[in-house]
Write an enzyme that holds these catalytic residues in place. Structure first.
Site, PDB file in Angstrom:
ATOM      1  N   CYS A 173      45.115  49.340  42.923  1.00 47.15           N
ATOM      2  CA  CYS A 173      44.802  48.617  44.146  1.00 47.15           C
ATOM      3  C   CYS A 173      43.656  47.630  43.976  1.00 47.15           C
ATOM      4  O   CYS A 173      42.779  47.815  43.137  1.00 47.15           O
ATOM      5  CB  CYS A 173      44.415  49.584  45.272  1.00 47.15           C
ATOM      6  SG  CYS A 173      45.629  50.827  45.655  1.00 47.15           S
ATOM      7  N   ASN A 205      41.127  51.581  47.882  1.00 46.58           N
ATOM      8  CA  ASN A 205      41.348  51.555  46.438  1.00 46.58           C
ATOM      9  C   ASN A 205      40.842  52.875  45.865  1.00 46.58           C
ATOM     10  O   ASN A 205      39.684  53.225  46.052  1.00 46.58           O
ATOM     11  CB  ASN A 205      40.591  50.380  45.812  1.00 46.58           C
ATOM     12  CG  ASN A 205      40.543  50.441  44.298  1.00 46.58           C
ATOM     13  OD1 ASN A 205      39.537  50.095  43.686  1.00 46.58           O
ATOM     14  ND2 ASN A 205      41.613  50.855  43.668  1.00 46.58           N
ATOM     15  N   GLY A 206      41.704  53.606  45.169  1.00 43.06           N
ATOM     16  CA  GLY A 206      41.293  54.871  44.584  1.00 43.06           C
ATOM     17  C   GLY A 206      42.289  55.964  44.885  1.00 43.06           C
ATOM     18  O   GLY A 206      43.466  55.708  45.147  1.00 43.06           O
ATOM     19  N   GLY A 208      47.106  44.824  41.294  1.00 41.96           N
ATOM     20  CA  GLY A 208      48.284  45.318  41.990  1.00 41.96           C
ATOM     21  C   GLY A 208      49.263  44.202  42.247  1.00 41.96           C
ATOM     22  O   GLY A 208      48.941  43.246  42.950  1.00 41.96           O
ATOM     23  N   TYR A 239      39.587  47.383  30.578  1.00 41.41           N
ATOM     24  CA  TYR A 239      40.879  46.748  30.861  1.00 41.41           C
ATOM     25  C   TYR A 239      41.081  46.290  32.302  1.00 41.41           C
ATOM     26  O   TYR A 239      41.553  45.190  32.535  1.00 41.41           O
ATOM     27  CB  TYR A 239      42.009  47.714  30.481  1.00 41.41           C
ATOM     28  CG  TYR A 239      43.400  47.195  30.785  1.00 41.41           C
ATOM     29  CD1 TYR A 239      43.953  46.172  30.015  1.00 41.41           C
ATOM     30  CD2 TYR A 239      44.156  47.713  31.833  1.00 41.41           C
ATOM     31  CE1 TYR A 239      45.235  45.685  30.285  1.00 41.41           C
ATOM     32  CE2 TYR A 239      45.435  47.229  32.112  1.00 41.41           C
ATOM     33  CZ  TYR A 239      45.965  46.219  31.331  1.00 41.41           C
ATOM     34  OH  TYR A 239      47.217  45.739  31.599  1.00 41.41           O
TER      35      TYR A 239
END
Length: 484
Positions: A15, A120-121, A41, A260
């Protein structure tokens, strides 16, 4: 349509979140911010705004931001000076497994007014919370753990939405960065360990919240600071109010953001992501030297580390592999014959450069190992004399439960093989990973990893989970501590 049909050998951040307040036509800025966060995303996205005369407005779509939120009429249907947005991957792996109702931001109507939330998570105790809420009469519309927060807020007796959000988040475990909005307020929260990122920016007279600083750059916003671990900011026309709803804990920021997930032009903790990745290459060259003719990145994520490896080793850097920048997600329903081409659809070897050379290939990670095998075959077919892999992260041996799409442990190559076995499996002359200490040094920790109190969340490498993944343990997952 597969969410990443030709690149299924990478860990995927699930996300990206963005929000702004106090700007004219907020949806325009939200769409631009989400475009900058598209790497976090690519399956779906959504935007919700509020206009004082017409109320809340929303748009949720499958696909890329550029394909959905630049069309005539979409942004115009999202009026207002406050808005939030979300881009997502799904762990299910295919669009068919995701319903439009799973696409965030989520919206709830409360006694004191409506509120929208983008997350997000991952909430690691969401299953137990969901069961409890359903038993008490809650009706869920999505499969997302984020919806639990809306239901917990609805059941709170607090008088304001920020206070209800505090109540809800105190029940949640795991990792989360949240951007939320009411009719007049923009809210940002990070989990107590600060695993997932969230930054604050200033745009003229308005304010911006985003997963990464690159999303501030695209709209010309000025970076103010990172939201602190465990901090909640409530932004209104009065300014930014900061509160600490959680007990203080030592930060455990996700180290894979540096490896990354994040764009290389972002920065965290005052440190450039690009510079960290270049320094990983320097550490790799010091730890794993090998005689070779060229250092070649596997584009694009391996490029900064390959530059660092070349600079430290003195071996020339070369673009031995070229990425097809225009493939994107354009193969909606590829035939099996096309799909079998795999990485050849997106990567091509520079034969004239590679032929007869001893090649060091630098990549960011090895997950299943399937892509590494295919790239090795392409390099050998091009006439390389030797192929040496250097990996800019330690072996990925454990799944992530904090908001990353990770294969089950039995599908992680490093969980089932030693380094030498992985080398033989991939079929290269040598395979070496940066050490965990080397990774920490590259991220600015001169003494390496503090094993008694790690500075980052590195569970995907170490198996040491800073928050117990209760839902997954309940489903049968055995943590490292229990396995030992």
């Amino acid at each position: 349509m597969l969410s990443h049909p030709f690149d299924d050998d990478k860990l995927r951040e699930e996300c990206g979140v963005f929000g702004c307040i106090g700007v004219e036509d907020a949806a325009n800025f939200v769409a631009l911010g989400l475009h900058a966060l598209q790497h976090r995303g690519q399956e779906a996205g959504g935007i919700i705004t509020h206009h004082p005369e017409t109320g809340f407005h929303s748009a949720h779509r499958f696909g890329l931001v550029r394909d959905n939120f630049t069309k005539s009429g979409v942004i115009e249907s999202l009026p207002g000076s406050i808005g939030i947005g979300h881009v997502r991957y799904s762990t299910a792996g295919s669009k068919g497994a995701t319903q439009i109702r799973d696409v965030q931001p989520f919206f709830g109507e409360f006694a004191m007014g409506g509120a929208a939330l983008a997350h997000n998570g991952n909430i690691t105790n969401a299953d137990s919370i969901r069961r409890e809420l359903i038993e008490r009469g809650s009706i869920f519309q999505s499969s997302s753990d984020s919806e639990c927060l809306i239901h917990l807020m609805a059941r709170s007796f607090q008088k304001t939405i920020p206070e209800r959000m505090k109540d809800a988040l105190r029940r949640a475990e795991g990792a989360f960065s949240i951007v939320a909005m009411t009719r007049t307020k923009l809210i940002g929260v990070r989990d107590p360990l600060g695993v997932r990122p969230l930054v604050l920016g200033r745009l003229h007279q308005g304010w911006v919240l985003a997963s990464e600083t690159c999303a501030l750059d695209i709209i010309g916003a000025e970076f103010e600071r990172e939201i602190e671990p465990g901090e909640m900011v409530v932004i209104s026309e009065k300014g930014v109010e900061s509160v600490q709803p959680f007990a203080a804990q030592k930060s455990r920021f996700c180290i894979f953001e540096h490896v990354y997930f994040s764009r290389p032009d972002s920065f965290f903790g005052g440190r450039s992501v690009y510079e960290t990745r270049r320094q990983i290459g320097v550490e790799l060259a010091r730890e794993t030297p090998v005689e070779a003719d060229l250092v070649c990145p596997i584009p694009d994520s391996g490029t900064p580390a390959a530059i660092g490896y070349s600079q430290e080793s003195g071996i020339p850097f070369a673009l031995g592999i070229t990425r097809n920048q225009y493939m994107g997600r354009t193969f909606i329903e590829p035939s099996q014959a096309i799909r079998s081409m795999g990485v050849r659809l997106k990567l091509n070897v520079n034969r004239a450069l590679i032929r007869g050379k001893r090649i060091i290939l630098v990549d960011d990670s090895v997950v299943r190992g399937t892509t590494s095998q295919k790239i090795k075959e392409m390099i050998l077919e091009a006439g390389a004399a030797e192929v040496h892999f250097r990996i800019a992260s330690p072996p990925t041996a454990w799944p992530c439960f904090y908001g990353v799409d990770t294969p089950e442990r039995e599908n992680l190559l490093a969980a089932n093989m030693t380094e030498e076995e992985m080398r033989d499996h991939i079929g290269v002359d040598s395979l070496k990973f940066v050490t965990l200490d080397g990774l920490y040094r590259a991220a600015g920790e001169a003494g390496g990893r503090n094993n008694s109190c790690p500075q980052y969340c590195d569970a995907c490498f170490s198996g040491e989970y800073p928050v117990a993944p209760h839902d997954m343990i309940e489903r049968g997952f055995t943590p490292k501590q229990a396995a030992e």
